[in-house]
Design a protein around this motif. Structure first.
Motif, PDB file in Angstrom:
ATOM      1  N   ALA A  75      -3.274  -9.457  -8.044  1.00 56.52           N
ATOM      2  CA  ALA A  75      -4.651  -9.874  -8.320  1.00 56.52           C
ATOM      3  C   ALA A  75      -5.570  -8.681  -8.490  1.00 56.52           C
ATOM      4  O   ALA A  75      -6.521  -8.726  -9.275  1.00 56.52           O
ATOM      5  CB  ALA A  75      -5.172 -10.771  -7.194  1.00 56.52           C
ATOM      6  N   ALA A  76      -5.292  -7.591  -7.763  1.00 60.40           N
ATOM      7  CA  ALA A  76      -6.147  -6.404  -7.817  1.00 60.40           C
ATOM      8  C   ALA A  76      -5.462  -5.259  -7.095  1.00 60.40           C
ATOM      9  O   ALA A  76      -4.541  -5.464  -6.297  1.00 60.40           O
ATOM     10  CB  ALA A  76      -7.509  -6.679  -7.172  1.00 60.40           C
ATOM     11  N   MET A  77      -5.935  -4.055  -7.378  1.00 58.85           N
ATOM     12  CA  MET A  77      -5.459  -2.853  -6.706  1.00 58.85           C
ATOM     13  C   MET A  77      -6.643  -1.954  -6.421  1.00 58.85           C
ATOM     14  O   MET A  77      -7.450  -1.664  -7.316  1.00 58.85           O
ATOM     15  CB  MET A  77      -4.441  -2.116  -7.584  1.00 58.85           C
ATOM     16  N   ALA A  78      -6.787  -1.530  -5.185  1.00 62.05           N
ATOM     17  CA  ALA A  78      -7.794  -0.525  -4.842  1.00 62.05           C
ATOM     18  C   ALA A  78      -7.245   0.855  -5.180  1.00 62.05           C
ATOM     19  O   ALA A  78      -6.055   1.129  -4.997  1.00 62.05           O
ATOM     20  CB  ALA A  78      -8.156  -0.601  -3.359  1.00 62.05           C
ATOM     21  N   LEU A  79      -8.086   1.709  -5.681  1.00 62.01           N
ATOM     22  CA  LEU A  79      -7.674   3.075  -5.988  1.00 62.01           C
ATOM     23  C   LEU A  79      -7.324   3.829  -4.704  1.00 62.01           C
ATOM     24  O   LEU A  79      -7.949   3.643  -3.661  1.00 62.01           O
ATOM     25  CB  LEU A  79      -8.810   3.819  -6.696  1.00 62.01           C
ATOM     26  N   LEU A 121      -7.798  -5.054   4.359  1.00 63.52           N
ATOM     27  CA  LEU A 121      -6.469  -4.637   3.919  1.00 63.52           C
ATOM     28  C   LEU A 121      -6.524  -3.131   3.731  1.00 63.52           C
ATOM     29  O   LEU A 121      -7.201  -2.634   2.835  1.00 63.52           O
ATOM     30  CB  LEU A 121      -6.100  -5.331   2.608  1.00 63.52           C
ATOM     31  N   THR A 122      -5.817  -2.381   4.565  1.00 63.05           N
ATOM     32  CA  THR A 122      -6.004  -0.930   4.631  1.00 63.05           C
ATOM     33  C   THR A 122      -4.754  -0.174   4.188  1.00 63.05           C
ATOM     34  O   THR A 122      -3.666  -0.734   4.054  1.00 63.05           O
ATOM     35  CB  THR A 122      -6.385  -0.498   6.056  1.00 63.05           C
ATOM     36  N   GLY A 123      -4.935   1.120   3.977  1.00 62.25           N
ATOM     37  CA  GLY A 123      -3.845   2.004   3.598  1.00 62.25           C
ATOM     38  C   GLY A 123      -4.155   3.430   4.004  1.00 62.25           C
ATOM     39  O   GLY A 123      -4.960   3.683   4.903  1.00 62.25           O
ATOM     40  N   HIS A 124      -3.497   4.378   3.354  1.00 63.37           N
ATOM     41  CA  HIS A 124      -3.767   5.817   3.472  1.00 63.37           C
ATOM     42  C   HIS A 124      -3.122   6.474   4.684  1.00 63.37           C
ATOM     43  O   HIS A 124      -2.625   7.594   4.569  1.00 63.37           O
ATOM     44  CB  HIS A 124      -5.280   6.081   3.481  1.00 63.37           C
ATOM     45  N   THR A 125      -3.115   5.828   5.851  1.00 63.09           N
ATOM     46  CA  THR A 125      -2.596   6.504   7.040  1.00 63.09           C
ATOM     47  C   THR A 125      -1.090   6.318   7.218  1.00 63.09           C
ATOM     48  O   THR A 125      -0.524   6.823   8.195  1.00 63.09           O
ATOM     49  CB  THR A 125      -3.333   6.036   8.310  1.00 63.09           C
ATOM     50  N   LEU A 182      -1.864 -11.520  -4.252  1.00 60.92           N
ATOM     51  CA  LEU A 182      -1.155 -10.266  -3.975  1.00 60.92           C
ATOM     52  C   LEU A 182      -2.071  -9.105  -4.333  1.00 60.92           C
ATOM     53  O   LEU A 182      -2.604  -9.040  -5.439  1.00 60.92           O
ATOM     54  CB  LEU A 182       0.136 -10.208  -4.795  1.00 60.92           C
ATOM     55  N   ILE A 183      -2.241  -8.182  -3.378  1.00 57.51           N
ATOM     56  CA  ILE A 183      -3.211  -7.088  -3.512  1.00 57.51           C
ATOM     57  C   ILE A 183      -2.550  -5.783  -3.092  1.00 57.51           C
ATOM     58  O   ILE A 183      -1.740  -5.750  -2.157  1.00 57.51           O
ATOM     59  CB  ILE A 183      -4.457  -7.366  -2.632  1.00 57.51           C
ATOM     60  N   ASP A 184      -2.913  -4.692  -3.759  1.00 56.24           N
ATOM     61  CA  ASP A 184      -2.420  -3.360  -3.381  1.00 56.24           C
ATOM     62  C   ASP A 184      -3.610  -2.475  -3.018  1.00 56.24           C
ATOM     63  O   ASP A 184      -4.701  -2.627  -3.579  1.00 56.24           O
ATOM     64  CB  ASP A 184      -1.632  -2.726  -4.531  1.00 56.24           C
ATOM     65  N   THR A 185      -3.375  -1.546  -2.081  1.00 57.66           N
ATOM     66  CA  THR A 185      -4.474  -0.674  -1.657  1.00 57.66           C
ATOM     67  C   THR A 185      -4.209   0.808  -1.936  1.00 57.66           C
ATOM     68  O   THR A 185      -4.626   1.680  -1.183  1.00 57.66           O
ATOM     69  CB  THR A 185      -4.819  -0.893  -0.171  1.00 57.66           C
ATOM     70  N   GLY A 186      -3.537   1.094  -3.038  1.00 57.53           N
ATOM     71  CA  GLY A 186      -3.578   2.428  -3.610  1.00 57.53           C
ATOM     72  C   GLY A 186      -2.529   3.432  -3.188  1.00 57.53           C
ATOM     73  O   GLY A 186      -1.701   3.194  -2.326  1.00 57.53           O
ATOM     74  N   SER A 231       0.842  -1.199   0.000  1.00 55.40           N
ATOM     75  CA  SER A 231       0.000   0.000   0.000  1.00 55.40           C
ATOM     76  C   SER A 231       0.871   1.240   0.000  1.00 55.40           C
ATOM     77  O   SER A 231       2.013   1.214   0.469  1.00 55.40           O
ATOM     78  CB  SER A 231      -0.909   0.013   1.237  1.00 55.40           C
ATOM     79  N   ASP A 232       0.324   2.314  -0.533  1.00 64.48           N
ATOM     80  CA  ASP A 232       1.003   3.617  -0.503  1.00 64.48           C
ATOM     81  C   ASP A 232       2.438   3.513  -1.029  1.00 64.48           C
ATOM     82  O   ASP A 232       3.367   4.061  -0.455  1.00 64.48           O
ATOM     83  CB  ASP A 232       0.968   4.189   0.916  1.00 64.48           C
ATOM     84  N   LEU A 233       2.580   2.818  -2.143  1.00 68.33           N
ATOM     85  CA  LEU A 233       3.907   2.657  -2.746  1.00 68.33           C
ATOM     86  C   LEU A 233       4.441   3.975  -3.287  1.00 68.33           C
ATOM     87  O   LEU A 233       5.660   4.196  -3.312  1.00 68.33           O
ATOM     88  CB  LEU A 233       3.838   1.622  -3.872  1.00 68.33           C
ATOM     89  N   HIS A 234       3.572   4.847  -3.747  1.00 62.40           N
ATOM     90  CA  HIS A 234       3.952   6.205  -4.166  1.00 62.40           C
ATOM     91  C   HIS A 234       5.150   6.213  -5.126  1.00 62.40           C
ATOM     92  O   HIS A 234       6.084   6.996  -4.981  1.00 62.40           O
ATOM     93  CB  HIS A 234       4.231   7.093  -2.960  1.00 62.40           C
TER      94      HIS A 234
END
Length: 615
Positions: free
Chosen positions: A132-136, A291-295, A95-99, A53-56
């Motif tokens: 497999a997927a990525m959340a925006l 599966l969270t991100g952003h913070t 494997l999943i990413d959360t944006g 997450s938050d790979l930026h």
């Protein structure tokens, strides 16, 4: 007379053939029934969910803002961990990413704004890893829909955003969820993004879109996924917990505290709905994993009780590819479907012991080399160092004045003369060097892709914003200051460095020995006390203008103009056109802070401050 005879002969032959075929069929038939299909394998199994997450746009273990290696970040290193973990459970791993994937470093900037023709480097790297997927994420929209949609078309995986809707009719603007079958288990992945996008993003970057409440959206889609036969429900959300542990957030145990115990958690200062991951875990029946991100936090796991009585697992792998979240789900066959019987999670850290993956490195090398050459261009000169970090934050500094001057001039060039400007010092490790200045140096002092707004506000908004500004600090004792400058910051709740603003052209001061809410000592403009109904034009970035960081009072103002360019591009252009920048000339004194936090920590390194700190 021969024709009837011939016809009778043909008929006789046909009957014989039919009879022979019947006899042959009878000979081939068997009274043994066909073998039944083998019984369904319902033995227990373990699913592995890996998350970034938050790979930026951090692919290489490299800091483009300092121009130095950083061994604790990057997709190339995460790739090594992913391949190691996938090898342990090859048929049962997702494997999943959360944006917040395509923005954040000059690599992202270059391949969005300078040369958007090649396949995006993040798509190239992530395709290699088989996501497999990525959340925006909210930063996916920073460059507008053309750049985002191009990336979407290049990715070999869906970009999920169930709560991103078309304004015209409320229909889905992005794929809401995807169902993946691994080890005969149907895993549903629902993608959600923080609705703060609508607050922070320029309107022209999100035309025709609206961002609905993630909690209410999850209540609609989770039952749909279950109706389609999903065994395991995973919510991949670019949003995190709305509270912060009052203990050490770096301690895994602090994240396991009872969320209902107010003494163990403090509000983060969220926008409405910005961080709703916990509320979804607690309030939407059927959810197994969040599966969270952003913070931007390393959260090994939180365990939350759903209203249906089940336990929901929540995790978050920090930012920039510093960690890989590793979730283990033990599933068993119950009532004709698979169900999660137990779960666990941990974070695999990226560090000196993790090598960069050779394939990802090879695929991205040209992108990286091009970006390094781009940021190493010389653009200007200075006569002396402009200190950054806390040295620029804890006093009326030349660096903050430089950024505010840039914003004031950019607004003026657009036809708007402003009364004041505000800006933040984003990073702690970067100063503007003496001598030659590169594009990398200019970018390093303004690392975000914020754009510039001109707003009309009144004195009441200004006063409330200035008072809220001081929540950045603890209540301090001038005779007993913390040993380290960072320890002067508030911890309950903690405040991000980018939420401490420094203002130009107003005279103001703070007394940090007083409690929060009563620290503003004076507020004057052009020598006169500011009144609540006094009107000001202010230069401000889009994040703060939209209420970002909890500064909701700015939303009461009126937007007069928004820039097409980013603030850091204005910084670079200003430095190109103002060679020989001198910190003592740029620095103007209009702000005081008591107790003095500059002299004890930084006078020995950078010398006395031009703007004498308050005694």
């Amino acid at each position: 007379m021969r024709l009837p005879v011939l016809m009778r002969a043909l008929r006789t032959t046909s009957f014989c053939l039919v009879g022979a075929c019947s006899l042959l069929t009878a000979c081939d038939s068997s009274d043994v029934p066909p073998e039944p299909p083998p019984p369904k394998d319902t033995s227990p199994r373990t699913l592995t969910l890996l998350q970034t997450s938050d790979l930026h746009t951090n692919i290489f273990p490299w800091d483009y803002f300092t121009g130095k290696p950083d061994t604790k970040r990057g997709v190339a290193k995460v790739a090594t961990l992913v391949k190691q973990e996938r090898a342990k459970n090859p048929d049962c791993t997702l494997l999943i990413d959360t944006g917040d994937t395509i923005q954040g470093t000059p690599l992202g900037t270059y391949y969005a704004l300078v040369d958007n023709a090649p396949k995006h480097p993040m798509a190239t790297a992530m395709n290699e890893l088989g996501y497999a997927a990525m959340a925006l994420g909210n930063h996916e929209f920073n460059y507008g829909l053309n750049v985002l949609n191009k990336f979407k078309g290049e990715a070999n995986f869906p970009l999920l955003g169930a709560n991103v809707r078309k304004s015209a009719d409320g229909s889905e603007a992005f794929t809401p969820y995807v169902i993946k079958t691994v080890c005969d288990v149907k895993v549903g992945i629902l993608g959600l993004v923080t609705p703060g996008v609508a607050t922070w993003e320029r309107a022209e970057n999100i035309p025709g879109l609206r961002f609905e409440d993630p909690l209410e959206t999850a209540k609609v889609y989770v039952p749909k996924m279950k109706a389609e036969g999903v065994d395991v429900v995973v919510v991949a959300i670019h949003s995190g917990p709305d509270k912060q542990p009052t203990g050490s957030a770096s301690s895994p145990d602090s994240w396991l505290a009872d969320y209902a115990d107010a003494s163990k958690w403090a509000d983060r200062g969220n926008l409405p709905g910005e961080n709703e991951a916990v509320q979804i875990a607690q309030g939407v029946p059927g959810v197994d994993v969040m599966l969270t991100g952003h913070t931007h936090q390393p959260i090994p796991k939180m365990l939350l009780k759903n209203q249906d009585g089940s336990e929901v697992l929540l995790t978050q792998p920090n930012r920039w590819g510093s960690h890989l979240a590793n979730v283990q789900l033990n599933v068993t066959w119950k009532d004709d479907h698979w169900a999660v019987d137990s779960h666990d999670a941990l974070l695999n850290a990226v560090d000196d012991t993790v090598a960069a993956d050779a394939t990802v490195t090879q695929l991205i090398q040209t992108y990286h080399d091009t970006t390094v050459a781009y940021v190493n261009q010389k653009i200007g000169t200075t006569t002396a160092v402009f200190p950054g970090g806390y040295a620029a934050r804890y006093v009326d500094s030349a660096l903050s004045d430089l950024i505010n001057t840039v914003q004031e001039e950019a607004a003026h060039e657009a036809g708007y003369t402003v009364d004041l400007s505000l800006s933040a010092i984003f990073t702690n490790d970067v100063s503007l060097p003496a001598g030659d200045v590169t594009l990398r140096d200019a970018y390093s002092i303004y690392i975000y892709d914020n754009t510039l707004y001109v707003m009309e506000i009144n004195g009441s908004i200004l006063r409330r914003a200035l008072e809220m500004n001081t929540l950045y600090f603890k209540t301090l004792d001038g005779a007993n200051l913390p040993a380290k400058p960072a320890d002067a910051k508030a911890t309950t709740p903690p405040v991000a460095d980018f939420n401490w603003d420094l203002y130009s052209r107003i005279e103001y001061g703070y007394d940090l020995t007083k409690p929060a809410g009563s620290r503003l000592t004076h507020l004057r403009f052009q020598g006169q006390n500011v009144t609540d109904d006094q009107v000001f034009r202010v230069a401000i970035n889009n994040y703060r203008a939209g209420g970002g960081g909890g500064y909701s009072m700015f939303k009461e103002g009126r937007v007069l103009w928004t820039s097409a360019d980013g603030v850091r591009d204005y910084v670079a252009r200003y430095m190109q056109s103002h060679q020989g920048l001198a910190p003592e000339v740029v620095n103007t004194c209009n702000f005081t802070l008591a107790p003095d936090l500059y002299t004890p920590y930084y006078a020995g390194t950078f010398g006395a401050a031009k703007c004498a700190p308050a005694k």
